[in-house]
Design an enzyme around this catalytic site. Structure first.
Site, short mmCIF file in Angstrom:
data_model
loop_
_atom_site.label_atom_id
_atom_site.label_comp_id
_atom_site.label_asym_id
_atom_site.label_seq_id
_atom_site.Cartn_x
_atom_site.Cartn_y
_atom_site.Cartn_z
N HIS A 149 -9.05 3.27 -2.52
CA HIS A 149 -7.66 2.86 -2.27
C HIS A 149 -7.11 2.03 -3.43
O HIS A 149 -6.97 0.83 -3.32
CB HIS A 149 -7.59 2.08 -0.95
CG HIS A 149 -6.23 1.63 -0.55
ND1 HIS A 149 -5.06 2.28 -0.94
CD2 HIS A 149 -5.82 0.59 0.22
CE1 HIS A 149 -4.03 1.64 -0.43
NE2 HIS A 149 -4.45 0.61 0.27
N CYS A 181 -14.26 -0.19 5.69
CA CYS A 181 -13.22 -0.72 4.80
C CYS A 181 -13.07 0.21 3.60
O CYS A 181 -14.05 0.73 3.08
CB CYS A 181 -13.61 -2.10 4.29
SG CYS A 181 -13.99 -3.31 5.58
N CYS A 206 0.82 -1.22 0.00
CA CYS A 206 0.00 0.00 0.00
C CYS A 206 0.85 1.27 0.00
O CYS A 206 0.36 2.34 -0.33
CB CYS A 206 -0.92 0.01 1.21
SG CYS A 206 -2.03 -1.40 1.25
#
Lengths: 376, 115
Positions: free
Chosen positions: A319, A197, A79
């Site tokens: 994301h 999330c 990430c």
């Protein structure tokens, strides 16, 4: 000589399944070059943060953007890939190896992933089926139990970040949600509900890094650090993650000569609500176990003592793994230039970006990366 | 450390003992074995560990885990004087500190309440 971020660009995050990666990247690279006043021929280093990028992705993206001749390298740090790409651009400029470096964060994942990313079968925990939401849920269960925190107070991270994102046109277009809606949404991995999330999405972001010119209103990268993972469990009984972030914090605070709580605005890795709480504490922005109480009191809101993720964070923005760290950097740059629009924090002079890459079992993180940006 | 001591990706159990390695300097335990210590870089020696321990954390997962119909329970189990293992838990989600017993089925660690 310090490195400055002289231009930024971002493609809207969302579903771009059928777009060529080169075209998605260009939607970020073009505005970054334009704001920096740089032509492709001036760029002599290219770093592309991506996780799912195929072999040769950096070179294809560079070719389509005319960034040829310079080495175009893919950077994978889970990430944190994009954040590490920005740091490599900074290092290239500060060392004099490059006069102008471009860091690009790029990910197209809606074409390979529909919900959680499939766990990696060559990883011992991945083999057992440890998807990322479950990995963070295990951290959350430990944290809530150890610090006797109400799960509802953890869910407030999502309320704050979704509310911020609703005011930020650069984030995924999703509505703000009430605390009840977040808590009552579908359970993914106990205690994390689906609205706690980060959503799967595609995206691209780019920054141009050049030597500081010594003018006013520049955004310089004052300090930066990447810490690699160490054995987990380690000396402290705690979830994976915080120890790695603390090492990055120690490095960057030494580089900076002051603490991270001197920031006016912070963008941190909230892939899941628990991640923001653990990170705030590991960065020294709240005592251990106290972040949920400070959040409840509004300290991390846009009008609070220290705004955290005013952009909406990963939960609000989406994301796309490799794109995230560069997008966090772009959002912070906009804050420092007073150009963040409806999510602007008035008078922000110092911004901090933190990104956590994880997923390799038996480590307290793959890497943790921190950038400190100052307006001159 | 000798390559033969390094298992493939799966954790293995022999005679009720979890196979792995322990650092000769700082005692960090790994399973499967690592070539050097992830804690301090020190030399490792082959070791085996009790298949019992205590739950560090556990979660009930409402996504398909390994193709199984949800919910599944996943738990970190700290083996007594051994490594922390991620296991598929049989039964209701345990609490932190509960006693656990692990075994390996088809190369995947499973665990249940120690009886």
């Amino acid at each position: 000589m310090r490195a400055a971020i002289s231009g930024v660009g971002m493609a809207p995050f969302g579903r771009h399944t059928d777009v060529r990666l080169e075209d998605l990247a260009w939607r970020a690279i073009e505005p970054a070059l334009m704001t920096a006043g740089v032509e492709p021929e001036h760029v002599d280093a290219v770093f592309v943060g991506t996780v799912f990028g195929r072999v040769g992705v950096a070179s294809r993206v560079a070719r389509a953007a005319g960034l040829t001749g310079a080495p175009a390298l893919a950077v994978e740090a889970a990430c944190a890939s994009g954040t590490v790409a920005v740091q490599m651009a900074k290092d290239a400029v500060e060392s004099g190896r490059a006069r102008c470096a471009v860091a690009i964060g790029l990910e197209q994942m809606t074409n390979v992933v529909s919900s959680a990313i499939p766990p990696e079968p060559t990883d011992v925990e991945g083999r057992a089926g440890l998807v990322m939401p479950a990995m963070y849920a295990l951290s959350a269960r430990w944290y809530l139990d150890h610090h006797r925190v109400d799960p509802v107070d953890m869910a407030r991270v999502a309320v704050k970040n979704l509310s911020n994102a609703a005011d930020n046109p650069r984030s995924l277009q999703r509505p703000a949600r009430s605390l009840d809606e977040v808590v009552q949404s579908r359970m993914i991995a106990d205690p994390l509900t689906v609205l706690q999330c980060c959503p799967v999405s595609d995206g691209a972001a780019a920054v141009v890094v050049t030597p500081e010119r010594g003018e006013s209103d520049e955004v310089v990268i004052t300090a930066a650090a990447v810490a690699g993972g160490r054995a987990w469990p380690g000396e402290v009984a705690e979830p994976w993650g915080p120890a790695c972030v603390r090492r990055a914090r120690d490095l960057v605070e030494k580089d900076l000569g002051s603490r991270l709580d001197t920031a006016d605005v912070v963008e941190v890795h909230d892939a899941f609500t628990i991640g923001e709480l653990l990170t705030i504490e590991a960065m020294g922005l709240a005592p251990d176990g106290i972040a949920p109480a400070l959040l409840r009191d509004g300290e991390f809101g846009r009008d609070g003592r220290l705004p955290v993720n005013p952009s909406g964070g990963l939960i609000g923005r989406g994301h796309p793994l490799g794109a995230t760290g560069v997008a966090q950097t772009v959002e912070t740059w906009l804050q420092l230039r007073g150009a963040a629009g409806d999510v602007q924090i008035a008078g922000a002079q110092r911004g901090v970006v933190e990104t956590m890459g994880g997923g390799a079992s038996g480590l307290d993180g793959n890497v943790a990366a921190i950038l400190v940006l100052d307006r001159t | 450390m000798n390559d033969q001591l390094v298992s493939p990706y799966a954790v293995s159990v022999a005679d009720g003992r979890v196979m792995g390695a322990r650092c000769t300097l700082c005692s960090t335990a790994t399973a499967p074995a690592t070539h050097r210590c992830p804690g301090c870089g020190g030399a490792m020696e082959r070791s085996d560990f009790a298949s019992t321990g205590r739950v560090f954390s556990a979660t009930e997962v409402w996504l398909p885990v390994g193709g199984l119909e949800p919910p599944s329970v996943l738990a970190y189990v700290d083996l007594a004087d051994g490594p922390r293992l991620l296991a598929r838990w049989r039964g209701e989600r345990p609490d932190r500190g509960d006693r656990a017993h692990v075994d390996v089925v088809d190369g995947i660690v499973h665990a249940e309440e120690e009886r």
